[in-house]
Design a protein around this motif. Sequence first.
Motif, PDB file in Angstrom:
ATOM      1  N   LEU A   1       5.646  11.039   4.448  1.00  0.00           N
ATOM      2  CA  LEU A   1       6.301  10.027   5.289  1.00  0.00           C
ATOM      3  C   LEU A   1       7.177  10.677   6.353  1.00  0.00           C
ATOM      4  O   LEU A   1       7.418  10.090   7.419  1.00  0.00           O
ATOM      5  N   LYS A   2       7.655  11.884   6.091  1.00  0.00           N
ATOM      6  CA  LYS A   2       8.541  12.558   7.042  1.00  0.00           C
ATOM      7  C   LYS A   2       7.820  12.889   8.349  1.00  0.00           C
ATOM      8  O   LYS A   2       8.459  13.087   9.379  1.00  0.00           O
ATOM      9  N   GLU A   3       6.501  12.966   8.306  1.00  0.00           N
ATOM     10  CA  GLU A   3       5.745  13.358   9.493  1.00  0.00           C
ATOM     11  C   GLU A   3       5.322  12.180  10.355  1.00  0.00           C
ATOM     12  O   GLU A   3       4.769  12.374  11.438  1.00  0.00           O
ATOM     13  N   GLU A   4       5.533  10.977   9.856  1.00  0.00           N
ATOM     14  CA  GLU A   4       5.110   9.813  10.631  1.00  0.00           C
ATOM     15  C   GLU A   4       6.048   9.588  11.815  1.00  0.00           C
ATOM     16  O   GLU A   4       7.275   9.549  11.646  1.00  0.00           O
ATOM     17  N   PRO A   5       5.504   9.413  13.012  1.00  0.00           N
ATOM     18  CA  PRO A   5       6.349   9.370  14.219  1.00  0.00           C
ATOM     19  C   PRO A   5       7.273   8.165  14.308  1.00  0.00           C
ATOM     20  O   PRO A   5       8.285   8.225  15.010  1.00  0.00           O
ATOM     21  N   ASP A   6       6.948   7.094  13.598  1.00  0.00           N
ATOM     22  CA  ASP A   6       7.782   5.883  13.693  1.00  0.00           C
ATOM     23  C   ASP A   6       8.664   5.677  12.470  1.00  0.00           C
ATOM     24  O   ASP A   6       9.281   4.624  12.324  1.00  0.00           O
ATOM     25  N   VAL A   7       8.737   6.674  11.584  1.00  0.00           N
ATOM     26  CA  VAL A   7       9.472   6.518  10.323  1.00  0.00           C
ATOM     27  C   VAL A   7      10.754   7.339  10.341  1.00  0.00           C
ATOM     28  O   VAL A   7      10.731   8.550  10.611  1.00  0.00           O
ATOM     29  N   GLN A   8      11.854   6.696  10.049  1.00  0.00           N
ATOM     30  CA  GLN A   8      13.114   7.383   9.771  1.00  0.00           C
ATOM     31  C   GLN A   8      13.311   7.331   8.261  1.00  0.00           C
ATOM     32  O   GLN A   8      13.583   6.266   7.694  1.00  0.00           O
ATOM     33  N   LEU A   9      13.122   8.473   7.620  1.00  0.00           N
ATOM     34  CA  LEU A   9      13.207   8.551   6.169  1.00  0.00           C
ATOM     35  C   LEU A   9      14.646   8.870   5.780  1.00  0.00           C
ATOM     36  O   LEU A   9      15.187   9.913   6.154  1.00  0.00           O
ATOM     37  N   LEU A  10      15.256   7.977   5.044  1.00  0.00           N
ATOM     38  CA  LEU A  10      16.676   8.085   4.713  1.00  0.00           C
ATOM     39  C   LEU A  10      16.859   8.291   3.216  1.00  0.00           C
ATOM     40  O   LEU A  10      16.193   7.638   2.403  1.00  0.00           O
ATOM     41  N   ILE A  11      17.751   9.195   2.850  1.00  0.00           N
ATOM     42  CA  ILE A  11      18.116   9.379   1.446  1.00  0.00           C
ATOM     43  C   ILE A  11      19.320   8.479   1.174  1.00  0.00           C
ATOM     44  O   ILE A  11      20.382   8.651   1.785  1.00  0.00           O
ATOM     45  N   ILE A  12      19.158   7.541   0.273  1.00  0.00           N
ATOM     46  CA  ILE A  12      20.187   6.528   0.026  1.00  0.00           C
ATOM     47  C   ILE A  12      21.117   7.021  -1.078  1.00  0.00           C
ATOM     48  O   ILE A  12      20.724   7.129  -2.239  1.00  0.00           O
ATOM     49  N   ARG A  13      22.367   7.294  -0.676  1.00  0.00           N
ATOM     50  CA  ARG A  13      23.348   7.846  -1.614  1.00  0.00           C
ATOM     51  C   ARG A  13      24.478   6.866  -1.916  1.00  0.00           C
ATOM     52  O   ARG A  13      25.258   7.090  -2.847  1.00  0.00           O
ATOM     53  N   THR A  14      24.596   5.810  -1.119  1.00  0.00           N
ATOM     54  CA  THR A  14      25.629   4.788  -1.356  1.00  0.00           C
ATOM     55  C   THR A  14      24.999   3.409  -1.236  1.00  0.00           C
ATOM     56  O   THR A  14      24.030   3.224  -0.477  1.00  0.00           O
ATOM     57  N   PRO A  15      25.518   2.411  -1.948  1.00  0.00           N
ATOM     58  CA  PRO A  15      24.947   1.059  -1.875  1.00  0.00           C
ATOM     59  C   PRO A  15      24.961   0.496  -0.464  1.00  0.00           C
ATOM     60  O   PRO A  15      24.056  -0.257  -0.081  1.00  0.00           O
ATOM     61  N   GLU A  16      25.946   0.841   0.331  1.00  0.00           N
ATOM     62  CA  GLU A  16      26.074   0.280   1.678  1.00  0.00           C
ATOM     63  C   GLU A  16      24.906   0.694   2.576  1.00  0.00           C
ATOM     64  O   GLU A  16      24.603   0.011   3.565  1.00  0.00           O
TER      65      GLU A  16
ATOM     66  N   ASN B   1       1.680   0.362   8.811  1.00  0.00           N
ATOM     67  CA  ASN B   1       1.336  -0.644   9.819  1.00  0.00           C
ATOM     68  C   ASN B   1       1.619  -2.056   9.309  1.00  0.00           C
ATOM     69  O   ASN B   1       1.915  -2.960  10.097  1.00  0.00           O
ATOM     70  N   ARG B   2       1.548  -2.234   7.997  1.00  0.00           N
ATOM     71  CA  ARG B   2       1.922  -3.533   7.441  1.00  0.00           C
ATOM     72  C   ARG B   2       3.425  -3.767   7.588  1.00  0.00           C
ATOM     73  O   ARG B   2       3.868  -4.878   7.891  1.00  0.00           O
ATOM     74  N   LEU B   3       4.223  -2.713   7.380  1.00  0.00           N
ATOM     75  CA  LEU B   3       5.660  -2.824   7.608  1.00  0.00           C
ATOM     76  C   LEU B   3       5.951  -3.143   9.072  1.00  0.00           C
ATOM     77  O   LEU B   3       6.852  -3.928   9.392  1.00  0.00           O
ATOM     78  N   ARG B   4       5.184  -2.547   9.970  1.00  0.00           N
ATOM     79  CA  ARG B   4       5.363  -2.828  11.395  1.00  0.00           C
ATOM     80  C   ARG B   4       5.045  -4.298  11.702  1.00  0.00           C
ATOM     81  O   ARG B   4       5.765  -4.953  12.461  1.00  0.00           O
ATOM     82  N   LYS B   5       3.979  -4.776  11.102  1.00  0.00           N
ATOM     83  CA  LYS B   5       3.584  -6.168  11.338  1.00  0.00           C
ATOM     84  C   LYS B   5       4.667  -7.119  10.868  1.00  0.00           C
ATOM     85  O   LYS B   5       4.951  -8.141  11.519  1.00  0.00           O
ATOM     86  N   ALA B   6       5.312  -6.789   9.745  1.00  0.00           N
ATOM     87  CA  ALA B   6       6.397  -7.642   9.229  1.00  0.00           C
ATOM     88  C   ALA B   6       7.579  -7.686  10.187  1.00  0.00           C
ATOM     89  O   ALA B   6       8.358  -8.650  10.181  1.00  0.00           O
ATOM     90  N   LYS B   7       7.713  -6.658  11.020  1.00  0.00           N
ATOM     91  CA  LYS B   7       8.797  -6.623  12.008  1.00  0.00           C
ATOM     92  C   LYS B   7       8.357  -7.161  13.370  1.00  0.00           C
ATOM     93  O   LYS B   7       9.130  -7.130  14.334  1.00  0.00           O
ATOM     94  N   GLY B   8       7.114  -7.608  13.451  1.00  0.00           N
ATOM     95  CA  GLY B   8       6.606  -8.104  14.716  1.00  0.00           C
ATOM     96  C   GLY B   8       6.134  -7.014  15.649  1.00  0.00           C
ATOM     97  O   GLY B   8       5.996  -7.231  16.857  1.00  0.00           O
ATOM     98  N   LEU B   9       5.868  -5.822  15.103  1.00  0.00           N
ATOM     99  CA  LEU B   9       5.392  -4.700  15.910  1.00  0.00           C
ATOM    100  C   LEU B   9       3.890  -4.550  15.766  1.00  0.00           C
ATOM    101  O   LEU B   9       3.310  -4.886  14.734  1.00  0.00           O
ATOM    102  N   GLY B  10       3.251  -4.035  16.811  1.00  0.00           N
ATOM    103  CA  GLY B  10       1.828  -3.765  16.745  1.00  0.00           C
ATOM    104  C   GLY B  10       1.535  -2.531  15.917  1.00  0.00           C
ATOM    105  O   GLY B  10       2.426  -1.720  15.656  1.00  0.00           O
ATOM    106  N   PRO B  11       0.286  -2.354  15.494  1.00  0.00           N
ATOM    107  CA  PRO B  11      -0.067  -1.189  14.668  1.00  0.00           C
ATOM    108  C   PRO B  11       0.002   0.108  15.470  1.00  0.00           C
ATOM    109  O   PRO B  11      -0.161   0.110  16.694  1.00  0.00           O
TER     110      PRO B  11
END
Length: 846
Positions: A630-645, A801-811
Motif C-alpha cells: 500500500l505504501k507504493e500506491e500514488p494516491d494512498v497516505q498510509l498512516l500508523i495510528i498511535r492515538t484514538p484521535e 478504486n472502491r474506496l475512491r468511488k466511495a469518496k466520489g473519485l474516479g478510478p
Amino acid sequence: MQDLEHGGNIWEAAQKLNTSPENILDFSASLNPLGPPPWLNQVLLQSLSSSLAYPDPNYTLLREQAAKYYGVKPENIFPLNGSSELFPFLGPLIDLKDALILQPSYLEYKLWATRHKLNLKEIFLSPANNFTYPWAEIEKVLAQKPHLVFLAHPNNPTGSLLSQVKLKELVHKFPKSFFIVDMAFWDFLESKHKYLPFIAPNLLFLYSLTKILSTPGIRIGFALSSTEFISALQQNLPTWSVSTLAQELALAYFKHPLWIEKTRKTLEELKTTFLSQLQEFSWQIHSTPANFLLLSTPRAQEFRQYLFQNRVLVRKGDNFPGLGPDFLRIAIRPLKEQQRFLDLARHFFKKSRSFSPSTNKARALMVQGTASNAGKSLLVAALGRLLARRGIRVAPFKAQNMALNSFVTQEGLEMGRAQVLQAQACFLEPKAIMNPILLKPSSETGAQVIVRGKPLGNFSVEEYIAYKPKAFEVVKECFQQLQKDYDLVLIEGAGSPVEINLKEHDIVNMKMALYASAPVLLVGDINLGGIFASFVGTYSLLSPEEQKTILGFVINKFRGDKSLLQPGLATLHQITRKPTLGIIPYFDFNLPEEDSVSFKAQSNASGSKELRIGILDLPHISNFTDFTPLKEEPDVQLLIIRTPEEIKELDALILPGSKNVFTDLNYLKTKGFATKILEFQTQMEIVGICGGYQMLGLEIEDRYFLEGKGSIKGLGLLPLKSSLSLQKELTQSKATYLPQPLTVQGYEIHHGQTTPVKKLIPLFQDSKQKILGYKHLSLNIWGTYLHGLFDNDGFRHFWLNRLRKAKGLGPLNNRPSFDLNWKLDKLADLVEKNMNLDYILKHLGY
C-alpha cells in the motif's frame, strides 16, 4: 488434435503468476533484443494528428517506399495487419485441395490448412541433418499432384534457410503448385543469407516488421506477389486494415538503415556470447541465423516450469509438430536477461560456474551487525541475489530469529519473513530449515517457540535458555542439510554479537560463525551516528578467536560524500587491521522488514493524498508487512495510528494481525481506541486481518490459555465468535474474492477458528469451499484470515478504486505492480557498485 499455442502470451502468464507483464522476462516471443527503436515515440506522437482521418485505402505512399526497400514494383506489394492477417483470406485466392508443410514450422500453417479441410502432407525436418530442407522429398510429393506449399526463410523454430536457387527451381518446375514463403525473420539475417524476392504467378512472399520493431501491439507486414494476386488480395482484405500508426512506423523503419544494421550487429554479439555460455550445459543446441535458438534436454519440461515459476517464459517445443517434449525455443535477449536465464539454468541443473567444491561441505559467509536494524537482513538478501546471478548455488540461513513477521512455506511450515525474502533473492523456494528457530514474543518475558517450522510451545526466558543446547543441535542439523544442497550458505546474525548479558547462551552470532567456519562481515548503521565507535567497540569485545573471523566492515545507510570518511576508515583499519569492504548508500526500496523496530519508528508523512488508510499500531502487531504494497500506491497516505484521535477522517482503518489478541484487544479498549472505532464505524471502511479479524467479532474464547484466560468480548462490529485451539493453522491458500470475482493468494497463521452467529456476506472462499472471511451485511466492515492479501495487485487495485468511488473519485487505472524481484535486483545492483565483492569472493575461494 495437437496443442497449437503460440509463445508470447505474457498476459496469461502474468495472471497466473499474480504479477504484471513488465515483471516477466519473455524468451518465448522472438522479438528484437534491442527493444523498440528509439524514434518510436516520436513517430507515434507525430502520427496522432493524421490518425484523425481515414488512411489512404490504397496505401500509395507506403507501397512505394516498401517497394523500394524490397526491390519490387508498388503493384507487387500490399500492406497487411501483420503477416498472419493473410491466412483467413487465402481460401478464395488459392484453389488447391492439398497442402504440404515442412515440419516443425509456424503453427498458423497447419491451423489454416486444417480449418479449410485441405489434405495435409507433412515432411519432417531431421535434427540429425540440422533441419535442412529435403529437396528431393519435396519434389517427389509435388510431382504426384499440385500442393499449396508452406516454406520459410528462415524457418521458425528451426532456423532452416531456403535456397533462392532451389526455390526458383521449384516454382518454375511445378507451376500448378502455389508456394508461400514466410519471411517474418528475414530482417534479422546477415547479408549473406538475405536475398530480394522475385515475382512469379504461383509465389507469395510474406514479410513482417512486427518482430524487428519489437512492437507486437502495432502490427505491420507485407504481401509480395504477382500483380494479379495482389489485386485479388486487395479486393478480399478489409478496407483500412492497417492503421495510420502502423503505416507511419513502417515508413520510419525504411528510413533508418543504420538502426537496422545496429540490430543485426548487436544480435550477433548477443547470440555469440549466449552460445558460448550455454556450452557449460550438456544440451543439444541448434543455433539459427535468426534471433532464437533451439535446444533439447531430457528435463526440458521440468526446466520450463521452473523458469515459469521464476517469471521467465520460454517457448515449449512439443506443440511444434515434429519436435518432442525435450525441445525448447529460446529467444535472444539483452545480456542481463540472458544472464538471468543462465543463473536459473545453473540452479536447476545444479551447476556452478565459479565453484566446484572438492568436498560435499559448502562454504559459508556470515553477516553480523553492531546492533539490531543495522541492515543485516537486506545485505544478506543483496549478497544472495548477487551471488546467485553469478551462478553460485547460495542459500540463506539464520539460526534463530525473533520476530512477529512470519510466513508459511509450501510444506505448511512457519519461518521468519526475513529468510523468505532472502530465499527469494537467491531464486529459491523458502524452506523452514533456513530459519530453524523462530521466536514470536507474546509478552515481555515470554515467546512462542517455533522449531523447524512447527510450534513447540510458549516458553519463558528461563525455560528457553534451558532449551538452547537442544535448539543448537537442531540449528546444526539444518545448517548441515543446506551445506549438502548448496555451494555457499549466507548466514545472518541477530542484534549484536557482543551483548554481554546474552553472549553466554548465544547460538545465532559468533557461536554459529565458529561452528560454520564462516568469515564475518560486520555491518553498522551510520545513520544512527557513532559508526566507528560501534565498530571498534564491537571488535574489542570479541575474543581473539572471534576477532579472527571478521573479514571486514560494511557501512550502511550512508548519505553524502564518501571521501569525508577517509580519516575514520584509516583509523578503523589501524586499530583493527581489518578493511572496510563496503559503504552502502541510504536507500528505501520498500522491501519487507524483518521486525517491527522500523515500523514502530516510522513517522507519518506530512501532506495529504486522496486516500487516507490507517493501520493500528498494536503492542504485539504481527505481519505488518501485509501492508507494504500500500505504501507504493500514488494516491494512498498510509498512516500508523498511535492515538484514538488519529482515527477520524480516515477512509479505511485496518486492524492488523496480533501475536496476543487478548492483550492487544484490552489495549484498544483501555486506551480509547475501541470507543473511537465504534464512533466512526459508518464513516470509514474497517478491515481486520487475522488477529484483527477476530477482534472485530463478538467474543474470543481461549480455553487452552494460549493468550489469555477464558474469553474476552470483541469490538462487536461483526456477528462472529472465535475460539482459539491448540492446533495452529499453517497453510498457503488460494482463494476467490467472491464479490468480484478475483483470485487471490496468501497464507494463514492462526490458532483460532471463527464462525458467524448471524447472516454475513462471505468474502473469500478457497478451493475446498472454506470461507476465509466475511463482510457486514450493510456496513463496510470486513475481515479475513489471509495474510499477504494486499500483495495481490488485482485485489489491491480493486479495493483502492472502491474506496475512491466511495469518496466520489474516479478510478486510478495505472497503478503500480508490487514486484519484489525488481526491487531485489535494484538492491543487488546498488550493493554491487558499493562493495568490494571481488575481495570477498576471493577470500571464499571463488
